[in-house]
Design an enzyme around this catalytic site. Structure first.
Site, PDB file in Angstrom:
ATOM      1  N   ASN A  41     -10.585  -8.786   5.529  1.00 34.54           N
ATOM      2  CA  ASN A  41      -9.606  -9.007   6.588  1.00 34.54           C
ATOM      3  C   ASN A  41     -10.187  -9.837   7.745  1.00 34.54           C
ATOM      4  O   ASN A  41     -11.181  -9.446   8.356  1.00 34.54           O
ATOM      5  CB  ASN A  41      -9.174  -7.617   7.093  1.00 34.54           C
ATOM      6  CG  ASN A  41      -7.909  -7.642   7.917  1.00 34.54           C
ATOM      7  OD1 ASN A  41      -7.212  -8.648   7.956  1.00 34.54           O
ATOM      8  ND2 ASN A  41      -7.623  -6.524   8.564  1.00 34.54           N
ATOM      9  N   HIS A 126       0.046   6.809   6.259  1.00 33.65           N
ATOM     10  CA  HIS A 126      -0.155   6.806   7.709  1.00 33.65           C
ATOM     11  C   HIS A 126       1.129   7.151   8.458  1.00 33.65           C
ATOM     12  O   HIS A 126       2.171   6.547   8.216  1.00 33.65           O
ATOM     13  CB  HIS A 126      -0.580   5.419   8.184  1.00 33.65           C
ATOM     14  CG  HIS A 126      -1.857   4.934   7.571  1.00 33.65           C
ATOM     15  ND1 HIS A 126      -2.375   3.691   7.833  1.00 33.65           N
ATOM     16  CD2 HIS A 126      -2.736   5.520   6.727  1.00 33.65           C
ATOM     17  CE1 HIS A 126      -3.509   3.537   7.170  1.00 33.65           C
ATOM     18  NE2 HIS A 126      -3.752   4.635   6.486  1.00 33.65           N
ATOM     19  N   ARG A 151      -2.160  10.928   7.414  1.00 33.16           N
ATOM     20  CA  ARG A 151      -3.046  10.518   8.515  1.00 33.16           C
ATOM     21  C   ARG A 151      -2.189  10.302   9.749  1.00 33.16           C
ATOM     22  O   ARG A 151      -1.169   9.613   9.681  1.00 33.16           O
ATOM     23  CB  ARG A 151      -3.766   9.215   8.153  1.00 33.16           C
ATOM     24  CG  ARG A 151      -4.801   8.825   9.189  1.00 33.16           C
ATOM     25  CD  ARG A 151      -5.345   7.424   8.978  1.00 33.16           C
ATOM     26  NE  ARG A 151      -4.568   6.432   9.715  1.00 33.16           N
ATOM     27  CZ  ARG A 151      -4.997   5.197   9.998  1.00 33.16           C
ATOM     28  NH1 ARG A 151      -6.191   4.806   9.591  1.00 33.16           N
ATOM     29  NH2 ARG A 151      -4.240   4.355  10.671  1.00 33.16           N
ATOM     30  N   TYR A 163      -5.516   1.594  18.471  1.00 33.55           N
ATOM     31  CA  TYR A 163      -5.750   1.403  17.045  1.00 33.55           C
ATOM     32  C   TYR A 163      -4.827   2.319  16.231  1.00 33.55           C
ATOM     33  O   TYR A 163      -4.679   3.498  16.557  1.00 33.55           O
ATOM     34  CB  TYR A 163      -7.213   1.711  16.650  1.00 33.55           C
ATOM     35  CG  TYR A 163      -7.292   1.905  15.157  1.00 33.55           C
ATOM     36  CD1 TYR A 163      -7.278   0.806  14.309  1.00 33.55           C
ATOM     37  CD2 TYR A 163      -7.226   3.181  14.595  1.00 33.55           C
ATOM     38  CE1 TYR A 163      -7.223   0.964  12.937  1.00 33.55           C
ATOM     39  CE2 TYR A 163      -7.165   3.351  13.218  1.00 33.55           C
ATOM     40  CZ  TYR A 163      -7.168   2.242  12.397  1.00 33.55           C
ATOM     41  OH  TYR A 163      -7.084   2.404  11.044  1.00 33.55           O
ATOM     42  N   ASP A 210      -8.029   9.128  12.213  1.00 37.61           N
ATOM     43  CA  ASP A 210      -9.056   8.079  12.167  1.00 37.61           C
ATOM     44  C   ASP A 210      -9.501   7.744  13.595  1.00 37.61           C
ATOM     45  O   ASP A 210      -8.721   7.203  14.384  1.00 37.61           O
ATOM     46  CB  ASP A 210      -8.453   6.838  11.495  1.00 37.61           C
ATOM     47  CG  ASP A 210      -9.495   5.764  11.202  1.00 37.61           C
ATOM     48  OD1 ASP A 210     -10.649   5.910  11.650  1.00 37.61           O
ATOM     49  OD2 ASP A 210      -9.138   4.779  10.522  1.00 37.61           O
ATOM     50  N   HIS A 212     -11.899   5.618  14.186  1.00 34.93           N
ATOM     51  CA  HIS A 212     -12.219   4.188  14.128  1.00 34.93           C
ATOM     52  C   HIS A 212     -13.481   3.847  14.917  1.00 34.93           C
ATOM     53  O   HIS A 212     -13.518   2.863  15.656  1.00 34.93           O
ATOM     54  CB  HIS A 212     -11.021   3.344  14.580  1.00 34.93           C
ATOM     55  CG  HIS A 212     -10.771   2.154  13.703  1.00 34.93           C
ATOM     56  ND1 HIS A 212     -10.910   0.877  14.150  1.00 34.93           N
ATOM     57  CD2 HIS A 212     -10.421   2.049  12.408  1.00 34.93           C
ATOM     58  CE1 HIS A 212     -10.629   0.029  13.176  1.00 34.93           C
ATOM     59  NE2 HIS A 212     -10.329   0.727  12.099  1.00 34.93           N
ATOM     60  N   GLU A 236     -11.928  11.033  10.509  1.00 30.55           N
ATOM     61  CA  GLU A 236     -12.489   9.830   9.886  1.00 30.55           C
ATOM     62  C   GLU A 236     -13.272   8.981  10.876  1.00 30.55           C
ATOM     63  O   GLU A 236     -12.843   8.796  12.025  1.00 30.55           O
ATOM     64  CB  GLU A 236     -11.323   9.020   9.307  1.00 30.55           C
ATOM     65  CG  GLU A 236     -11.711   7.666   8.761  1.00 30.55           C
ATOM     66  CD  GLU A 236     -10.509   6.896   8.253  1.00 30.55           C
ATOM     67  OE1 GLU A 236      -9.486   7.525   7.886  1.00 30.55           O
ATOM     68  OE2 GLU A 236     -10.569   5.652   8.240  1.00 30.55           O
ATOM     69  N   GLU A 262     -15.924   3.069   5.757  1.00 34.27           N
ATOM     70  CA  GLU A 262     -15.259   1.792   5.465  1.00 34.27           C
ATOM     71  C   GLU A 262     -16.038   0.576   5.973  1.00 34.27           C
ATOM     72  O   GLU A 262     -15.780  -0.537   5.537  1.00 34.27           O
ATOM     73  CB  GLU A 262     -13.817   1.785   5.990  1.00 34.27           C
ATOM     74  CG  GLU A 262     -13.706   1.821   7.490  1.00 34.27           C
ATOM     75  CD  GLU A 262     -12.269   1.891   7.970  1.00 34.27           C
ATOM     76  OE1 GLU A 262     -11.541   2.809   7.548  1.00 34.27           O
ATOM     77  OE2 GLU A 262     -11.874   1.030   8.761  1.00 34.27           O
ATOM     78  N   ARG A 283     -16.024   7.335   2.249  1.00 34.83           N
ATOM     79  CA  ARG A 283     -14.833   6.497   2.083  1.00 34.83           C
ATOM     80  C   ARG A 283     -15.129   5.012   2.254  1.00 34.83           C
ATOM     81  O   ARG A 283     -14.525   4.298   3.038  1.00 34.83           O
ATOM     82  CB  ARG A 283     -13.650   6.975   2.924  1.00 34.83           C
ATOM     83  CG  ARG A 283     -13.850   7.250   4.350  1.00 34.83           C
ATOM     84  CD  ARG A 283     -12.603   7.789   5.024  1.00 34.83           C
ATOM     85  NE  ARG A 283     -11.346   7.142   4.676  1.00 34.83           N
ATOM     86  CZ  ARG A 283     -11.012   5.896   5.013  1.00 34.83           C
ATOM     87  NH1 ARG A 283     -11.821   5.147   5.694  1.00 34.83           N
ATOM     88  NH2 ARG A 283      -9.835   5.422   4.662  1.00 34.83           N
ATOM     89  N   HIS A 312     -11.487   3.687   0.799  1.00 39.10           N
ATOM     90  CA  HIS A 312     -10.641   2.984   1.772  1.00 39.10           C
ATOM     91  C   HIS A 312      -9.505   2.253   1.040  1.00 39.10           C
ATOM     92  O   HIS A 312      -9.766   1.517   0.092  1.00 39.10           O
ATOM     93  CB  HIS A 312     -11.555   1.968   2.490  1.00 39.10           C
ATOM     94  CG  HIS A 312     -10.949   1.293   3.662  1.00 39.10           C
ATOM     95  ND1 HIS A 312     -11.261  -0.011   3.998  1.00 39.10           N
ATOM     96  CD2 HIS A 312     -10.092   1.718   4.607  1.00 39.10           C
ATOM     97  CE1 HIS A 312     -10.618  -0.347   5.094  1.00 39.10           C
ATOM     98  NE2 HIS A 312      -9.900   0.683   5.492  1.00 39.10           N
ATOM     99  N   ASP A 316      -4.911  -4.360   3.991  1.00 40.46           N
ATOM    100  CA  ASP A 316      -5.589  -5.654   3.906  1.00 40.46           C
ATOM    101  C   ASP A 316      -6.353  -5.859   2.605  1.00 40.46           C
ATOM    102  O   ASP A 316      -6.989  -6.901   2.449  1.00 40.46           O
ATOM    103  CB  ASP A 316      -6.486  -5.896   5.135  1.00 40.46           C
ATOM    104  CG  ASP A 316      -7.275  -4.679   5.558  1.00 40.46           C
ATOM    105  OD1 ASP A 316      -6.807  -3.955   6.449  1.00 40.46           O
ATOM    106  OD2 ASP A 316      -8.351  -4.448   4.991  1.00 40.46           O
ATOM    107  N   GLU A 339      -6.513   6.894   0.118  1.00 42.71           N
ATOM    108  CA  GLU A 339      -5.643   6.293   1.149  1.00 42.71           C
ATOM    109  C   GLU A 339      -4.679   5.314   0.484  1.00 42.71           C
ATOM    110  O   GLU A 339      -5.081   4.534  -0.387  1.00 42.71           O
ATOM    111  CB  GLU A 339      -6.513   5.553   2.174  1.00 42.71           C
ATOM    112  CG  GLU A 339      -5.713   4.944   3.300  1.00 42.71           C
ATOM    113  CD  GLU A 339      -6.571   4.213   4.332  1.00 42.71           C
ATOM    114  OE1 GLU A 339      -6.139   4.117   5.486  1.00 42.71           O
ATOM    115  OE2 GLU A 339      -7.666   3.744   3.971  1.00 42.71           O
ATOM    116  N   TRP A 402     -13.696  -1.663  18.141  1.00 40.10           N
ATOM    117  CA  TRP A 402     -12.269  -1.606  17.828  1.00 40.10           C
ATOM    118  C   TRP A 402     -12.050  -0.413  16.917  1.00 40.10           C
ATOM    119  O   TRP A 402     -11.183   0.351  16.981  1.00 40.10           O
ATOM    120  CB  TRP A 402     -11.785  -2.890  17.119  1.00 40.10           C
ATOM    121  CG  TRP A 402     -10.375  -2.765  16.656  1.00 40.10           C
ATOM    122  CD1 TRP A 402      -9.284  -2.444  17.428  1.00 40.10           C
ATOM    123  CD2 TRP A 402      -9.862  -2.925  15.320  1.00 40.10           C
ATOM    124  NE1 TRP A 402      -8.138  -2.413  16.646  1.00 40.10           N
ATOM    125  CE2 TRP A 402      -8.473  -2.706  15.356  1.00 40.10           C
ATOM    126  CE3 TRP A 402     -10.455  -3.260  14.092  1.00 40.10           C
ATOM    127  CZ2 TRP A 402      -7.655  -2.799  14.231  1.00 40.10           C
ATOM    128  CZ3 TRP A 402      -9.651  -3.350  12.974  1.00 40.10           C
ATOM    129  CH2 TRP A 402      -8.266  -3.118  13.043  1.00 40.10           C
TER     130      TRP A 402
END
Ligand code: CS2
Ligand code: MG
Length: 402
Positions: A41, A126, A151, A163, A210, A212, A236, A262, A283, A312, A316, A339, A402
């Site tokens: 991505n 999600h 999630r 996010y 998540d 992130h 996560e 991920e 994951r 994961h 994307d 996921e 991010w």
């Protein structure tokens, strides 16, 4: 080598049917072929150029049967190894060779990997909202569609863009979207989200969240501890991937199950978390970690330490990447959850096949290989569009993860 297995053509296909994808087709002298996914991505062309310029010449003339030797020669044999770009390119080759091997054998890939260990792969989708109530409504819709695992992400009041929520999912062409993150409101909001979810949805639905990679170790430990009463399926990516030792701190403070991976690109990234049993779910993204060959080794190491897999599965990566996930899920004893996302409808113009969802579980057909086909003519109708991942800044303007 039988002439049917001599690689004669390797085609890298870059296309954007609603999302950018880098796809690979490896063709042998007899016309036998396999398809792979090399989508990274926001860095799609870096992988495409690696495949076209540096990997294709090394594959022409090779025996397509020799997946392990090709994997080793592209990873170790080329000196420059690892990282997301090179290991995504490697994954595209690896997945295409597994697909090709399945087509040759007349067997689905999961059968080559040892056969089914389960009737379907438990999956999660999600639920995201601008408010806690909206997130709860979206989770309810998913539960009504049969999802046992959901999630949940919610926008953080007082910050712009979070996010995992609607605003964060766009991929603008003209430069990254800037989102904001502040730990204090985040750490106040997420426990409230779970209080509300459990009060509205009950105890039975399994919930994930998540982070992130946006917290420090002590912040993550606090969140994991405060979420304990809500019995998450997993929390996560609580921490940045550079500091596996920091997971010890979270573990010392909480029994909330942890998932990570991920941003990892090899089994060596996973090792400290697995051997010390610092996580419960590994994951990694098979498409960024060297494909099925590396994924099954990671799963085997994880099995030895009672860690389950949760590959994961974001929007994307293409349906070919998702198919690789599910074939491995079905054949893996220590599979945990998968996921799952639905792609924009145009994706089906370019890629036929892929996993199917039914009542909380994913499955693949018994077609030989992965069960996916690329329509190369249709791919040309959707040219690449440069897209950016968002970036995150703190309220004072400084850069954050991010
Ligand atoms: C994610 C992804 O699916 C997930 O859990 O964290 O949405 C991730 O942000 C993207 O794959 C990045 O490209
Ligand atoms: Mg994630």
């Amino acid at each position: 080598m039988s002439s049917s297995l001599k690689i004669t053509d390797v085609r890298t296909i870059v296309t954007c049917p609603g999302r950018n994808f880098v796809l690979l087709k490896i063709v042998t002298e007899s016309g036998l072929y396999g398809v792979g996914d090399g989508t990274l991505n926001g860095r799609e062309l870096a992988v495409a150029e690696t495949l076209r310029e540096y990997i294709t010449p090394l594959l022409i003339g090779r025996d397509a049967d020799q997946i392990e030797d090709i994997w080793q020669s592209l990873f170790r044999g080329t000196y420059w190894r690892g990282g997301p770009v090179l290991n995504t390119a490697l994954a595209a080759v690896d997945v295409a060779l597994w697909d090709l091997k399945g087509r040759r054998a007349g067997l689905p890939v999961y059968s080559l990997l040892g056969g089914r260990t389960r009737t379907g792969a438990l999956c999660y989708a999600h639920a995201a909202g601008e408010t806690i109530e909206e997130t709860t409504d979206r989770a309810t819709v998913l539960m009504e569609r049969g999802f046992r695992v959901v999630r949940v992400q919610t926008a953080i009041p007082g910050t712009s863009g979070t996010y995992g929520t609607a605003a964060g999912s766009v991929q603008p062409e003209d430069g990254p979207l800037v989102e904001q993150f502040e730990p204090a409101p985040y750490l106040r909001t997420i426990p409230r989200l779970f209080d509300h979810l459990r009060a509205q949805l009950g105890e039975e639905v399994e919930l994930c969240h998540d982070v992130h990679e946006r917290l420090t170790p002590i912040q993550a430990a606090r969140l994991a501890k405060e979420l304990e009463p809500h019995h998450l399926f997993f929390l996560e990516d609580p921490l940045r991937p550079e500091h596996p030792e920091s997971f010890r701190l979270i573990r010392q403070h909480s029994t909330t199950p942890l998932a990570m991976g991920e941003l990892f690109t090899s089994r060596w990234d996973c090792l400290p978390l697995l051997t010390e049993q610092l996580i419960d779910f590994i994951r990694c993204d098979l498409v960024h970690t060297g494909g099925i060959t590396e994924g099954r080794k990671i799963a085997a190491i994880a099995e030895s330490f009672q860690v389950q897999t949760a590959w994961h599965g974001p929007p994307d990566i293409s349906p070919i990447g998702h198919a690789a996930n599910v074939h491995l899920d079905l054949a893996t004893a220590n599979f945990g959850v998968q996921e799952w996302v639905e792609h924009p409808p145009e994706v089906a113009d370019v890629i036929h096949g892929g996993p199917t969802y039914h009542d909380g579980y994913l499955n693949v057909s018994d077609a030989p290989g992965l069960g996916c086909e690329i329509d190369e003519q249709a791919a040309k109708k959707y040219p690449y569009i440069r897209g950016w991942l968002p970036v995150t800044r703190r309220a004072d303007g400084s850069v954050h993860d991010w």
